[in-house]
Scaffold this active site. Structure first.
Site, short mmCIF file in Angstrom:
data_model
loop_
_atom_site.label_atom_id
_atom_site.label_comp_id
_atom_site.label_asym_id
_atom_site.label_seq_id
_atom_site.Cartn_x
_atom_site.Cartn_y
_atom_site.Cartn_z
N ASN A 109 5.02 4.08 0.72
CA ASN A 109 4.15 5.26 0.79
C ASN A 109 2.76 4.81 1.19
O ASN A 109 2.37 3.66 0.93
CB ASN A 109 4.10 5.94 -0.58
CG ASN A 109 3.25 7.21 -0.57
OD1 ASN A 109 3.35 8.02 0.36
ND2 ASN A 109 2.43 7.39 -1.58
N HIS A 111 -1.15 5.96 0.46
CA HIS A 111 -1.93 6.80 -0.46
C HIS A 111 -3.41 6.66 -0.08
O HIS A 111 -3.90 5.54 0.12
CB HIS A 111 -1.70 6.35 -1.90
CG HIS A 111 -2.47 7.16 -2.89
ND1 HIS A 111 -2.11 8.45 -3.23
CD2 HIS A 111 -3.60 6.88 -3.57
CE1 HIS A 111 -2.99 8.92 -4.10
NE2 HIS A 111 -3.91 8.00 -4.32
N SER A 138 -4.04 2.78 0.79
CA SER A 138 -3.17 1.71 0.29
C SER A 138 -1.73 2.00 0.69
O SER A 138 -1.26 3.13 0.53
CB SER A 138 -3.22 1.64 -1.24
OG SER A 138 -4.54 1.49 -1.71
N ASP A 147 2.39 6.49 -7.60
CA ASP A 147 1.34 5.65 -6.96
C ASP A 147 1.09 4.35 -7.73
O ASP A 147 -0.04 3.82 -7.72
CB ASP A 147 0.02 6.44 -6.84
CG ASP A 147 0.16 7.69 -5.99
OD1 ASP A 147 0.99 7.69 -5.07
OD2 ASP A 147 -0.54 8.68 -6.26
C1 GAR Z 1 -2.65 10.90 4.70
O1 GAR Z 1 -4.04 10.77 4.61
C2 GAR Z 1 -1.97 10.25 3.51
O2 GAR Z 1 -2.66 9.15 3.01
C3 GAR Z 1 -1.96 11.37 2.52
O3 GAR Z 1 -1.71 12.54 3.27
C4 GAR Z 1 -2.24 12.37 4.58
C5 GAR Z 1 -1.16 12.76 5.55
O4 GAR Z 1 -1.70 12.89 6.84
N1 GAR Z 1 -0.95 11.18 1.52
C6 GAR Z 1 -1.04 11.58 0.28
O5 GAR Z 1 -2.00 12.18 -0.15
C7 GAR Z 1 0.15 11.23 -0.58
N2 GAR Z 1 -0.15 11.43 -1.96
P1 GAR Z 1 -0.76 12.98 8.11
O6 GAR Z 1 0.26 14.09 7.86
O7 GAR Z 1 -1.70 13.34 9.23
O8 GAR Z 1 -0.12 11.66 8.30
#
Ligand code: GAR
Length: 194
Positions: A109, A111, A138, A147
């Site tokens: 994942n 985060h 991360s 997480d």
């Molecule tokens: C990313 O910034 C990722 O780190 C976050 O969602 C976004 C997805 O963007 N993930 C989380 O918050 C998971 N808990 P994307 O759809 O443009 O890749």
């Protein structure tokens, strides 16, 4: 040449990290192949990007289903695509403990914080409110505890005086797009070699 490790990507939103992972996989000498992009959101924008490149997609709305039933449908798609690794890229559902245990060591994942700081939601607002000098992202191994799995790689992004959660989110995304493909490639390559 041996087949490259087969990864599936789960998304819920714009899918920009998925796109970074996918286009990295299409470069010469890449270390993995993307065999499936799946989402719980039927109109997740990232699905179109995957389809444009001829990658199989799968959609199963979580609405009206128990967590177990939803996870079972997603897992059936993983198995159908002969997936070796599951890469979560903005997948905003928590996978059931049983699912995570069955795929132990094979789910990654990304985060948007410098773990172990700011697990969960609103990571950018929390980093700004705390007066931190840096935010970031991360890549970690997914375990049943949210997480909390081993951190494989991090990218740091400076927090400026004028920062808002929105401005920070935008720059952290750029950093994520560099970080995630490399971290996934390193992880699957190391496991292949061991
Ligand atoms: C990313 O910034 C990722 O780190 C976050 O969602 C976004 C997805 O963007 N993930 C989380 O918050 C998971 N808990 P994307 O759809 O443009 O890749």
């Amino acid at each position: 040449m041996a087949e490259k490790p087969r990864i599936a990507i789960f998304i819920s939103g714009s899918g920009t990290n998925m796109a970074a992972l996918l286009y990295a996989s299409l470069l010469d000498n890449s270390h993995y192949q993307v065999v499936l992009v799946a989402s719980n959101i039927p109109d997740a924008a990232g699905l179109e990007i995957a389809r444009a490149e001829g990658v199989e997609t799968f959609v199963h709305s979580h609405k009206g289903h128990s967590r177990e039933a939803h996870d079972a449908a997603m897992e059936a798609a993983l198995i159908g695509a002969e997936t070796e690794y599951l890469v979560l890229a903005g997948y905003m559902r928590i996978l059931s403990d049983e699912f995570v245990r069955r795929w132990e060591g094979r789910i990654l994942n990304i985060h948007p914080s410098l773990l172990p700081k700011y697990k969960g939601l609103d990571t950018f607002a929390r980093a700004i409110a705390a007066g931190d000098s840096h935010a970031g992202a991360s890549v970690h191994v997914v375990t049943p505890e949210l997480d909390a799995g081993e951190v494989l790689a991090q990218a740091r992004v400076t927090i400026r005086g004028s920062e808002t959660p929105g401005s920070l989110a935008e720059r952290v995304k750029y950093a994520e797009h560099q970080l995630y493909p490399r971290a996934v490639a390193d992880y699957v390559s190391a496991r292949k070699a061991s």
